[in-house]
Design an enzyme around this catalytic site. Structure first.
Site, mmCIF file in Angstrom:
data_model
loop_
_atom_site.group_PDB
_atom_site.id
_atom_site.type_symbol
_atom_site.label_atom_id
_atom_site.label_comp_id
_atom_site.label_asym_id
_atom_site.label_seq_id
_atom_site.Cartn_x
_atom_site.Cartn_y
_atom_site.Cartn_z
ATOM 1 N N ASN A 142 33.232 34.538 51.400
ATOM 2 C CA ASN A 142 33.857 35.844 51.108
ATOM 3 C C ASN A 142 32.936 36.747 50.281
ATOM 4 O O ASN A 142 33.376 37.773 49.763
ATOM 5 C CB ASN A 142 35.199 35.643 50.394
ATOM 6 N N ASP A 165 34.586 34.348 42.499
ATOM 7 C CA ASP A 165 35.911 34.525 43.126
ATOM 8 C C ASP A 165 36.962 33.610 42.492
ATOM 9 O O ASP A 165 36.665 32.842 41.557
ATOM 10 C CB ASP A 165 35.800 34.278 44.638
ATOM 11 N N ASP A 330 46.013 47.601 30.697
ATOM 12 C CA ASP A 330 44.762 48.319 30.469
ATOM 13 C C ASP A 330 45.030 49.711 29.891
ATOM 14 O O ASP A 330 46.053 50.321 30.188
ATOM 15 C CB ASP A 330 44.036 48.443 31.823
ATOM 16 N N GLU A 359 46.202 47.084 25.760
ATOM 17 C CA GLU A 359 44.833 47.303 25.268
ATOM 18 C C GLU A 359 44.820 48.576 24.433
ATOM 19 O O GLU A 359 45.065 49.663 24.939
ATOM 20 C CB GLU A 359 43.849 47.449 26.427
#
Ligand code: CA
Length: 616
Positions: A142, A165, A330, A359
């Protein structure tokens, strides 16, 4: 004759497909019965889909409203799911002049409420943050996926993808367990089909799909199950504030105000102050909240109810689908506060044990506390956000390690910062860390001073809150975040053919093993220590460069004493001053060395070191 008629019918329907509806997506693509919130809003995307009538029929499901918006390529379907609705599939038909143009088979599943799913991440845990592209390549097939914009793998450049990954993470769960980690947090795994620097994951192009270079949705679900099977937990990193310019809702926007639009490109000012400052300029506040993070990341308009449903349902979908234990939000301060409060309540209603932390890279305890739920400083709006990423404690620990002791400097900074914990409803829900993917690595920040490194790690692992380690810090990876790609290098041994395999002791240098073993010792001890994982904190005013604090259980049966010598000379600590916590103790055990201390009246501390003692 009959056959001919069927053929004609087929030709007509093919024609009408060509002219009209091409159904691209329905999102969320499936849902569950038995959710706390009976409402569900489906986003339907397809060429001229709004020219169709929508039909569906299923016991318990009511199509309350079909919302048409500015762009005829979208429909938003408001459904209501009765509490007694059975799981199953039903067709959503898109009809024109009585003919079916397109159909979508919608599935309602049973919720998986097995024990061990969505457990929450607490101060008993140790979080390990990693970037999946840079940790380990578990599946070379991948590495480059045809059809995606970024067409090259280049491990020599920090800006390109390196091939790591999800399978690579699965392959190293035992390594993390050995280190004493209990929770894995990966930077975002969802598709980022962007032309440049797509590896960081914060520019989503499909909110419902794991990036094919990391794996599949099914692999992600299996990853969470395998993590749980090892007794570990998972945090998912999610972004409310923005998407990537490759996102289909950017390329074909449902309505003009899907995004925060400006006459000319306007970037956020990255300043949290205008959000909370009673003297702030309205213009500064608008630029902070509605300005774009960078040109490639359009700013979502979270006052738009369709955007709200789209995001909230997407996050609920992932948690229920995979069984995730916690969420890291985030760029929290850049979001609309009222929406985020509503979001947190909706998530907590579906998943009472889910952990959430935002965050907040800000510069004061007050600024951090402003964003947390149930406190006294945020002027009436309860954010319902349990915790934040505690960058202010991190800065204070750095000052304790690198600064010179003064009334407010050196270790007194750490002391004074912790003294402001009264601003939080519960500071133990904050994430404590020494570094992450957006900042210089800890070992570099203490000038590769191994004593300071150990003291920093000792403080991190004995501090209140949820400790977090950034991948590679345990093997002394170093660098300054200028540019940030320098602190995102590959974990050596994660790729076939790597010169050294740092996942095993024999691949690490003596010093790297000393670092790994130090963390492993403390982290594994911490797991079994009620005083460290859930106990209270008592700190004493630093004196003579020495800082002393205790962690202890409510019933006083367990007490940990931490002594930090911030000066470069040997000291002898007179302990009479700490009688409040020490009077019952007759001896102590050094957690790292196992050494016994039978005289606690005076404790010797070598230069620039720390002691973690279990009092007996
Ligand atoms: Ca790969």
């Amino acid at each position: 004759m009959k056959r001919l008629f069927l053929l004609l019918l087929l030709i007509t329907s093919i024609n009408s497909f060509a002219q009209i509806a091409k159904l691209e997506r329905v999102e969320p693509m499936s849902w569950w019965v038995g959710m706390h919130n009976p409402k569900l809003q489906l986003l339907v995307h397809g060429n001229q889909i709004a020219t169709n009538e929508v039909q569906l029929s299923y016991p318990g499901i009511t199509l309350v409203k079909v919302n048409k918006v500015e762009n005829p390529n979208y429909l938003f379907l408001d459904l209501e799911i009765a509490a007694d609705t059975k799981p199953g599939k039903f067709a959503i038909n898109f009809m024109q002049k009585g003919k079916k143009n397109a159909t979508y088979s919608y599935e309602l599943q049973t919720r998986d409420q097995a024990a061990g799913r969505v457990q929450g991440v607490t101060s008993k845990d140790l979080v390990y943050l990693l970037m999946p592209d840079r940790f380990s390549n578990g599946d070379a097939s991948n590495d480059v996926v045809k059809g995606l914009q970024e067409t090259k793998l280049n491990r020599d450049s920090m800006y390109f993808r390196h091939g790591g990954d999800i399978q690579g993470v699965i392959n190293h769960l035992d390594y993390l367990k050995e280190l004493g980690v209990t929770t894995v947090w990966m930077t975002p795994e969802i598709e980022n089909d962007m032309a440049n620097a797509s590896y960081h994951g914060y520019a989503a192009t499909d909110n419902y799909k794991i990036d094919p270079r990391y794996g599949t949705n099914a692999l992600y679900k299996s990853y969470v199950a395998q993590v749980h099977a090892k007794g570990l937990k998972v945090i998912k990193d999610i972004v409310h504030n923005h998407i990537g310019t490759g996102h289909y809702t950017f390329k074909d926007m449902p309505m003009k105000d899907w995004l925060n639009q400006w006459p000319v490109y306007t970037q956020t000012n990255y300043r949290d102050q205008p959000v909370m400052d009673i003297h702030a300029s309205a213009g500064d506040r608008k630029q902070m909240l509605d300005g774009w993070f960078v040109p490639s990341m359009p700013d979502l308009n979270q006052r738009n109810p369709y955007v709200q449903n789209y995001l909230t349902q997407n996050h609920i979908w992932w948690i229920e689908y995979a069984g995730i234990d916690g969420l890291r939000l985030d760029t929290y301060p850049y979001n609309d506060a009222a929406y985020m409060a509503d979001w947190a309540q909706k998530l907590q209603a579906e998943f009472p044990y889910l952990s959430i932390f935002g965050e907040t890279l800000v510069n004061s305890v007050a600024s951090q506390a402003y964003f947390t739920g149930g406190n006294v400083v945020n002027r009436g709006l309860d954010t319902h956000l349990p915790g934040i990423t505690d960058a202010v404690i991190k800065d204070a620990i750095y000052e304790a390690l690198n600064g010179k002791m003064g009334w407010t400097d050196g270790v007194n900074r750490l002391y004074a910062t912790l003294a402001q914990d009264f601003l939080y409803k519960d500071a133990t829900k904050n994430l404590v860390f020494m570094d992450n993917h957006d900042m210089s690595r800890f070992y570099s920040m203490v000038n590769e001073d191994f004593n300071k490194y150990k003291t920093g790690m000792a403080i991190l692992l004995t501090m209140r809150g949820i400790p977090q380690i950034y991948y590679g810090t345990e093997i002394l990876m170093k660098n300054y975040s200028n540019p940030d790609g320098l602190v995102r290098s590959d974990f050596s041994g994660g790729w076939k053919g790597d010169k050294a395999n740092k996942f095993i002791a024999s691949g690490r240098t003596e010093k790297e093993n000393a670092a790994f073993n130090y963390i492993s010792k403390l982290a594994n001890y911490r797991k079994t220590s009620a005083a460290l994982s859930t106990g209270k904190l008592m700190q004493f005013i630093p004196q003579d460069g020495l800082y002393v604090y205790f962690r202890y259980t409510d019933d006083n049966s367990k007490t940990i004493m931490v002594i930090v010598n911030t000066e470069d000379k040997a000291k002898s600590l007179k302990t009479a001053r700490f009688a409040e916590r020490m009077e019952k103790a007759s001896s102590a055990t050094n957690i790292i060395t196992g050494e016994k201390l039978n005289n606690l009246t005076n404790i010797a501390i070598p230069p620039s070191t720390s002691l973690v003692l279990e009092l007996n």
